[in-house]
Motif scaffolding. Structure first.
Motif, short mmCIF file in Angstrom:
data_model
loop_
_atom_site.label_atom_id
_atom_site.label_comp_id
_atom_site.label_asym_id
_atom_site.label_seq_id
_atom_site.Cartn_x
_atom_site.Cartn_y
_atom_site.Cartn_z
N GLY A 216 -46.26 10.47 -2.82
CA GLY A 216 -46.22 9.02 -2.74
C GLY A 216 -46.07 8.31 -4.07
O GLY A 216 -46.39 7.12 -4.17
N ASP A 217 -45.60 9.01 -5.10
CA ASP A 217 -45.46 8.41 -6.42
C ASP A 217 -44.18 7.59 -6.50
O ASP A 217 -43.29 7.83 -7.31
N GLY A 218 -44.07 6.61 -5.62
CA GLY A 218 -42.95 5.69 -5.66
C GLY A 218 -41.79 6.12 -4.79
O GLY A 218 -41.71 7.24 -4.29
N ALA A 219 -40.86 5.18 -4.62
CA ALA A 219 -39.64 5.43 -3.85
C ALA A 219 -38.53 4.58 -4.44
O ALA A 219 -38.78 3.54 -5.07
N VAL A 220 -37.30 5.03 -4.27
CA VAL A 220 -36.13 4.29 -4.72
C VAL A 220 -35.21 4.12 -3.53
O VAL A 220 -34.92 5.09 -2.82
N SER A 221 -34.76 2.89 -3.29
CA SER A 221 -33.89 2.59 -2.15
C SER A 221 -32.62 1.91 -2.62
O SER A 221 -32.65 1.06 -3.51
N VAL A 222 -31.51 2.29 -2.01
CA VAL A 222 -30.20 1.73 -2.34
C VAL A 222 -29.45 1.44 -1.05
O VAL A 222 -29.54 2.21 -0.09
N SER A 223 -28.75 0.32 -1.01
CA SER A 223 -27.89 -0.02 0.12
C SER A 223 -26.51 -0.41 -0.41
O SER A 223 -26.39 -0.94 -1.52
N ALA A 224 -25.49 -0.12 0.37
CA ALA A 224 -24.12 -0.48 -0.01
C ALA A 224 -23.31 -0.71 1.25
O ALA A 224 -23.63 -0.19 2.33
N ASP A 225 -22.23 -1.49 1.13
CA ASP A 225 -21.38 -1.76 2.27
C ASP A 225 -19.93 -1.43 1.94
O ASP A 225 -19.61 -1.01 0.82
N ALA A 226 -19.07 -1.62 2.91
CA ALA A 226 -17.67 -1.24 2.75
C ALA A 226 -16.94 -2.09 1.71
O ALA A 226 -15.87 -1.70 1.23
N ASP A 227 -17.50 -3.23 1.36
CA ASP A 227 -16.93 -4.06 0.29
C ASP A 227 -17.36 -3.58 -1.08
O ASP A 227 -17.02 -4.22 -2.09
N LEU A 228 -18.12 -2.48 -1.11
CA LEU A 228 -18.64 -1.90 -2.34
C LEU A 228 -19.60 -2.84 -3.06
O LEU A 228 -19.68 -2.87 -4.29
N HIS A 229 -20.33 -3.62 -2.27
CA HIS A 229 -21.45 -4.39 -2.79
C HIS A 229 -22.67 -3.47 -2.73
O HIS A 229 -23.10 -3.06 -1.64
N VAL A 230 -23.20 -3.13 -3.89
CA VAL A 230 -24.26 -2.14 -4.00
C VAL A 230 -25.51 -2.82 -4.55
O VAL A 230 -25.42 -3.68 -5.43
N ARG A 231 -26.67 -2.44 -4.05
CA ARG A 231 -27.92 -3.01 -4.50
C ARG A 231 -29.03 -1.99 -4.30
O ARG A 231 -28.91 -1.09 -3.46
N GLY A 232 -30.10 -2.13 -5.06
CA GLY A 232 -31.19 -1.17 -4.93
C GLY A 232 -32.42 -1.63 -5.68
O GLY A 232 -32.39 -2.60 -6.45
N TYR A 233 -33.53 -0.91 -5.47
CA TYR A 233 -34.77 -1.23 -6.17
C TYR A 233 -35.66 0.00 -6.19
O TYR A 233 -35.50 0.94 -5.39
N ALA A 234 -36.58 0.00 -7.14
CA ALA A 234 -37.57 1.07 -7.25
C ALA A 234 -38.94 0.51 -6.88
O ALA A 234 -39.34 -0.54 -7.39
N ASP A 235 -39.63 1.21 -6.00
CA ASP A 235 -40.97 0.81 -5.57
C ASP A 235 -41.95 1.83 -6.14
O ASP A 235 -42.09 2.93 -5.62
N GLY A 236 -42.60 1.48 -7.24
CA GLY A 236 -43.47 2.42 -7.93
C GLY A 236 -42.79 2.97 -9.16
O GLY A 236 -41.66 2.63 -9.50
#
Length: 273
Positions: A72-92
């Motif tokens: 449980g030492d944190g998590a990293v999440s990323v999302s992207a779509d077909a327009d190649l708009h990419v975003r993400g964040y680190a939790d911990g």
């Protein structure tokens, strides 16, 4: 400018993607003020998210990737779509080993009602090894991955990118070996690989190409908006929102991807309805 160069090499038997995502990763670091350890993991996952998004077949397609660290030492999440708009964040912090954690990929192809969900145990702290394991186990596609992120002493991203190769069905051994030699030569050229996508392609893979190169341009962009947030709040209901305003003075919605707060006082809640 960030870009993804996609083509086929070795008589069309192997797909090649050369990725450059330095600006994208730097934007994420600026938004989230991540630790060096989290920045490296987030950078690798953002680059991979851009790669998978570049292969989506529908304009409605999307993909999300989540790495959960061990214990449980944190998590990293990323999302992207077909327009190649990419975003993400680190939790911990994600400051310790990833081994024993898990990678989960959820891909919406835009054609079916159910998304594809794949997961694999993390057996290495190297993001390239993690992704090779995922593609091999969850998607049964032999894949070679060499992604890296480099930061200067001030924490600025000076390079994010690399190479992803995947075997197409019925690839012949001779062509596999040719591609493998080029890939290994690239990996060994540590001093040269932190450059740009065109240089990497021209130096290591151009002689193997027999198809046109397609250039795509990913960018860090969140898809949240005032309109979307108002729609979410409307679904909660006026009475519940007003109750929150009475108790807390306001309703606050935080977007993890762009680190933005949407704040609604009683007057703004009334305006929604």
């Amino acid at each position: 400018m960030d870009k993804i160069l996609r083509t086929l090499i070795c008589d069309g038997q192997i797909s090649l993607s050369v990725l450059e995502a330095t600006s994208l990763v730097q934007r994420a670091v600026e938004i989230h003020k991540t630790t060096p350890e989290a920045s490296a993991i987030l950078g690798g996952l953002l680059t991979c998210g851009a790669y998978i998004a570049s292969s989506l077949k529908s304009e409605r397609g999307s993909v999300s990737l989540t790495v959960k660290a061990k214990d449980g030492d944190g998590a990293v999440s990323v999302s992207a779509d077909a327009d190649l708009h990419v975003r993400g964040y680190a939790d911990g912090t994600c400051s310790h080993t990833l081994k024993g954690g898990a990678l989960t990929v959820v891909r919406e192809d835009g054609f079916s009602t159910r998304p594809f969900v794949g997961t694999c145990e993390i057996l290495s702290d190297d993001i390239s090894d993690i992704l090779e394991t995922y593609f091999g186990q969850s998607e049964q596609i032999p894949t070679a991955v060499a992604l890296s992120t480099e930061f200067d002493k001030n924490g600025k991203c000076v390079w994010a990118g690399g190479v992803v190769m995947q075997l197409l069905p019925d690839a012949q051994q001779e062509q596999i070996e040719l591609a493998g030699d080029a890939f290994n030569t690239y990996k060994a050229g540590a001093a040269e690989k932190f450059s740009n996508a065109e240089n990497i392609y021209n130096e290591y893979f151009k002689q193997l190409a027999n198809d046109e190169v397609t250039a795509l341009f990913p960018e860090y962009r969140c898809n949240c908006s005032e309109e979307k947030i108002r729609g979410v709040l409307a679904s909660v209901g006026k009475a519940e929102l007003l109750k929150i305003c009475e108790e807390l003075g306001e309703v606050k919605v935080h977007c993890h991807y762009c680190n933005k707060d949407y704040i609604y006082d009683k007057k703004r809640v009334e305006e929604i309805f």
